[in-house]
Design a protein around this motif. Structure first.
Motif, PDB file in Angstrom:
ATOM      1  N   ASN A 146       0.846  -1.193   0.000  1.00  0.00           N
ATOM      2  CA  ASN A 146       0.000   0.000   0.000  1.00  0.00           C
ATOM      3  C   ASN A 146       0.880   1.241   0.000  1.00  0.00           C
ATOM      4  O   ASN A 146       2.077   1.190   0.319  1.00  0.00           O
ATOM      5  CB  ASN A 146      -0.978   0.007   1.177  1.00  0.00           C
ATOM      6  CG  ASN A 146      -0.301   0.202   2.523  1.00  0.00           C
ATOM      7  OD1 ASN A 146       0.888  -0.044   2.686  1.00  0.00           O
ATOM      8  ND2 ASN A 146      -1.064   0.632   3.504  1.00  0.00           N
ATOM      9  N   ARG A 147       0.303   2.389  -0.366  1.00  0.00           N
ATOM     10  CA  ARG A 147       1.058   3.618  -0.518  1.00  0.00           C
ATOM     11  C   ARG A 147       0.493   4.706   0.391  1.00  0.00           C
ATOM     12  O   ARG A 147      -0.655   4.615   0.835  1.00  0.00           O
ATOM     13  CB  ARG A 147       1.030   4.102  -1.973  1.00  0.00           C
ATOM     14  CG  ARG A 147       1.567   3.085  -2.965  1.00  0.00           C
ATOM     15  CD  ARG A 147       1.612   3.642  -4.379  1.00  0.00           C
ATOM     16  NE  ARG A 147       2.543   4.752  -4.512  1.00  0.00           N
ATOM     17  CZ  ARG A 147       3.855   4.619  -4.704  1.00  0.00           C
ATOM     18  NH1 ARG A 147       4.392   3.393  -4.783  1.00  0.00           N
ATOM     19  NH2 ARG A 147       4.634   5.673  -4.810  1.00  0.00           N
ATOM     20  N   ASN A 148       1.314   5.717   0.654  1.00  0.00           N
ATOM     21  CA  ASN A 148       0.836   6.919   1.320  1.00  0.00           C
ATOM     22  C   ASN A 148       0.327   7.857   0.235  1.00  0.00           C
ATOM     23  O   ASN A 148       1.127   8.449  -0.506  1.00  0.00           O
ATOM     24  CB  ASN A 148       1.948   7.588   2.123  1.00  0.00           C
ATOM     25  CG  ASN A 148       1.468   8.819   2.879  1.00  0.00           C
ATOM     26  OD1 ASN A 148       0.450   9.426   2.536  1.00  0.00           O
ATOM     27  ND2 ASN A 148       2.193   9.199   3.914  1.00  0.00           N
ATOM     28  N   PRO A 149      -0.995   8.010   0.107  1.00  0.00           N
ATOM     29  CA  PRO A 149      -1.527   8.807  -1.010  1.00  0.00           C
ATOM     30  C   PRO A 149      -1.162  10.275  -0.932  1.00  0.00           C
ATOM     31  O   PRO A 149      -1.175  10.972  -1.955  1.00  0.00           O
ATOM     32  CB  PRO A 149      -3.043   8.604  -0.882  1.00  0.00           C
ATOM     33  CG  PRO A 149      -3.272   8.261   0.553  1.00  0.00           C
ATOM     34  CD  PRO A 149      -2.067   7.486   0.972  1.00  0.00           C
ATOM     35  N   PHE A 150      -0.792  10.777   0.248  1.00  0.00           N
ATOM     36  CA  PHE A 150      -0.524  12.196   0.406  1.00  0.00           C
ATOM     37  C   PHE A 150       0.910  12.558   0.029  1.00  0.00           C
ATOM     38  O   PHE A 150       1.264  13.733  -0.010  1.00  0.00           O
ATOM     39  CB  PHE A 150      -0.847  12.619   1.829  1.00  0.00           C
ATOM     40  CG  PHE A 150      -2.253  12.223   2.220  1.00  0.00           C
ATOM     41  CD1 PHE A 150      -3.337  12.687   1.489  1.00  0.00           C
ATOM     42  CD2 PHE A 150      -2.492  11.339   3.257  1.00  0.00           C
ATOM     43  CE1 PHE A 150      -4.631  12.296   1.803  1.00  0.00           C
ATOM     44  CE2 PHE A 150      -3.777  10.952   3.583  1.00  0.00           C
ATOM     45  CZ  PHE A 150      -4.852  11.429   2.854  1.00  0.00           C
ATOM     46  N   ILE A 151       1.721  11.545  -0.258  1.00  0.00           N
ATOM     47  CA  ILE A 151       3.020  11.759  -0.897  1.00  0.00           C
ATOM     48  C   ILE A 151       2.846  11.772  -2.407  1.00  0.00           C
ATOM     49  O   ILE A 151       3.429  12.598  -3.107  1.00  0.00           O
ATOM     50  CB  ILE A 151       4.022  10.679  -0.449  1.00  0.00           C
ATOM     51  CG1 ILE A 151       4.340  10.841   1.044  1.00  0.00           C
ATOM     52  CG2 ILE A 151       5.308  10.740  -1.271  1.00  0.00           C
ATOM     53  CD1 ILE A 151       5.213   9.757   1.621  1.00  0.00           C
TER      54      ILE A 151
END
Length: 620
Positions: free
Chosen positions: A428-433
């Motif tokens: 999963n990813r950090n969408p705010f990056i």
């Protein structure tokens, strides 16, 4: 490499999480030979890439000099967006590192002449020397995701090039090569406020959990992929510690990835060891450390941090420190800030890392949105910093601070690279990056343009409570004073704080008896009208049939206790999925005899009716 696939067939099917919405463009695990990949040897055909035990391997150690290529099938990258290449790897011995290339004009012929006629462009790899890192697990490691956004074409080939020398040569293994795309395809970026946040939550909650401390892959191993860098002299690999790093100067402590781990005996003072820092303090969610608690091992907010300064940071909230009680060598501070409401101490990283912390905090509020209302902070700092509303998540003072930090310290290359590394580990990813603009769309911006639907309006003298009467019934009561005349309130219930079920329409002072609740579940309740909404309250039911095993570890006998007599079956497997013991039971308490089994780790499955419980059992 331990093969856990057989266990999935027996016990773990019910525990698998939802499948990600992203597109699998290509996947190869070498279960049946090289599969869709092909091998070309340019010298010494005895060391060509082959498939062994479900892995692609090439080993030129001790043989003649050689060069071997492992080439993918043609990939059409014009059909997708946000493509990433991921793979697992391992190495042995010393020698040149593996290389990765791509070509848009290779003809796929499979000969050395075809290979030489094509143009090949190099892609950056971040390979770790697993063989020389004494603290590294010897299992396959997860390479950071490699962005393919700048590559286009309907027939793109990827190739790993292996170079080996008779005098010095590594051995490489590859597995689980995959190209993923369209991670955010299901997200409507034109949405705002809670609607956008809830959609992102559903996406990023699909996470592969790792262990905190384990002989297998764990958080210590993950840090070696996410937070290493070259020292200023360029002659050593060190821990990237934001508490002591000097981004624009020299002089930071050079913490060794292996020897400077804090294993419980770190000397006092700055620069002596590093720890695994929960940037979002674990006491804020109740201090959970269980294997089911993903926040405890979520690498999107765990950083390696100087042990002494991390101890000073403790579980304090972020803030602008005006009266420092502790100042680190690079300017990191812990201390008081009389203008902020929580009292006590706050921590303040240097300016270059303030945005990093803000985006980690926003990630946590989004990833754990469905857990937020049920988290019980164990510190006054957590209670002061967090809002009970899972939409806003943070108290107004902290939300404004984080928005300022986010705006003043934009996303850095360090964050982008770290996001790709965690993606390769957790999926999963950090969408705010990736999309920093979504922070303002969800929480509002530093100009004060907040989302009105997230504000709790007209709350005056509200008493709103949920009392568990028994494991199957709850009394929900409220008294909301000073509401406009004739206001009718609607009561809603949810099991994830996102999907709400309408329970009925009531007056400002009333109650509702919620019957037939499930065992060991969390329920959320909220009151709404056309003009108002209450905070969300939560209630957790107890487990109706507790199941216990003891002792664990055990020697010859295992005692199993079920609160009520049940008829069921106990099955014991080794870690290869082989069934070793199977017994039926019809009593409240019974024993499993294990004297005939050798010492080691096992998997115990206890099943009764439709319920199945799993335990990891250690025999000594």
């Amino acid at each position: 490499m331990l093969d856990l696939k057989p266990l999935l067939l027996f016990c773990f099917l019910a525990t698998l999480g939802p499948i990600s919405a992203q597109t699998i463009v290509h996947q190869e695990d070498f279960a049946t030979g090289l599969g869709s990949w092909s091998a070309i040897s340019l010298s010494d055909d005895t060391d060509i890439w082959t498939a062994q035990n479900g892995e692609a391997t090439c080993n030129g150690y001790g043989a003649a000099d050689d060069e071997d290529w492992l080439i993918s099938p043609p990939i059409n990258l014009d059909l997708y967006q946000e493509e990433f290449l991921l793979f697992d790897y391992n190495d042995y011995y010393q020698g040149p590192n593996l290389e990765l290339f791509y070509s848009s004009n290779y003809n796929g012929g499979g000969s050395a002449a075809d290979l030489a006629a094509a143009s090949w462009q190099a892609l950056d790899l971040r390979l770790l020397d697993i063989n020389s890192l004494s603290c590294f697990s010897t299992l396959f490691q997860r390479h950071p995701a490699i962005s393919l956004d700048n590559i286009s074409g309907s027939t793109v080939y990827f190739a790993f090039r292996y170079i080996g020398y008779a005098s010095q040569s590594k051995s490489y293994k590859l597995d689980n090569i995959r190209i993923l795309a369209d991670y955010y395809a299901a997200i409507d970026g034109s949405q705002n406020c809670c609607a956008l946040k809830s959609d992102l939550h559903q996406l990023i909650r699909q996470q592969n959990k790792i262990e905190y401390t384990s002989s297998d892959y764990d958080v210590w191993d993950a840090i070696l992929h996410t937070d290493l860098r070259q020292n200023d002299a360029g002659n050593a690999t060190i821990i990237w510690d934001v508490f002591t790093d000097f981004p624009n100067a020299t002089g930071e402590y050079e913490l060794d990835p292996c020897s400077d781990r804090d294993q419980g005996s770190c000397p006092g003072g700055e620069g002596n060891c590093y720890q695994r820092e929960h940037s979002f303090p674990k006491s804020w969610w109740g201090g959970g450390t269980a294997n089911t608690d993903s926040a405890y091992t979520d690498m999107h907010h765990i950083l390696p941090s100087d042990g002494s300064l991390n101890g000073s940071k403790s579980n304090h909230p972020p803030g602008l420190v005006t009266l420092a009680s502790r100042t680190g060598s690079n300017g990191f501070m812990v201390g008081e800030s009389p203008s902020l409401p929580c009292g006590g101490n706050y921590f303040e990283p240097i300016d270059e890392y303030k945005g990093d912390y803000a985006r980690m905090y926003f990630y946590m509020a989004c990833r754990y949105q469905s857990d937020w209302a049920s988290w019980q902070p164990l510190s006054s700092a957590g209670s002061c910093a967090m809002s009970s509303d899972p939409c806003t998540a943070f108290a107004p003072w902290l939300l404004q601070l984080l928005l300022n930090w986010h705006a003043n310290d934009p996303v850095s290359n360090k964050e982008l690279a770290r996001n790709n590394a965690v993606y390769g580990i957790q999926g999963n990813r950090n969408p705010f990056i990736d999309h920093p603009e979504w922070i303002d769309q969800i929480w509002g911006d530093t100009l004060g343009n907040a989302c009105s639907q997230m504000t709790l309006l007209s709350q005056e003298k509200l008493d709103f409570e949920a009392e568990l009467l028994n494991n199957q019934m709850a009394d929900i009561s409220w008294q909301w004073q000073n509401l406009p005349p004739q206001t009718e309130l609607q009561l809603f219930r949810s099991q994830n704080a996102m999907d709400w079920e309408f329970l009925g329409q009531f007056e400002a002072e009333d109650h509702y008896l919620d019957q037939h609740l499930g065992a060991k579940k969390t329920y959320y309740y909220q009151l709404k009208s056309d003009q108002t909404q209450s905070p969300i309250i939560s209630l957790q039911t107890a487990e109706q049939l507790p199941l216990q095993i003891a002792p664990n570890p055990t020697q010859n006998e295992l005692n199993i206790y079920w609160e009520m007599a049940q008829t069921g079956q106990a099955r014991l497997y080794n870690l290869q999925g082989q069934l070793l013991v199977q017994e039926s039971f019809s009593a409240k308490q019974w024993q499993l005899q294990l004297a005939q089994l050798p010492a080691g780790a096992y998997l115990l499955c206890i099943r009764q009716a439709e319920q199945e419980h799993h335990f990891k059992l250690l025999k000594i």
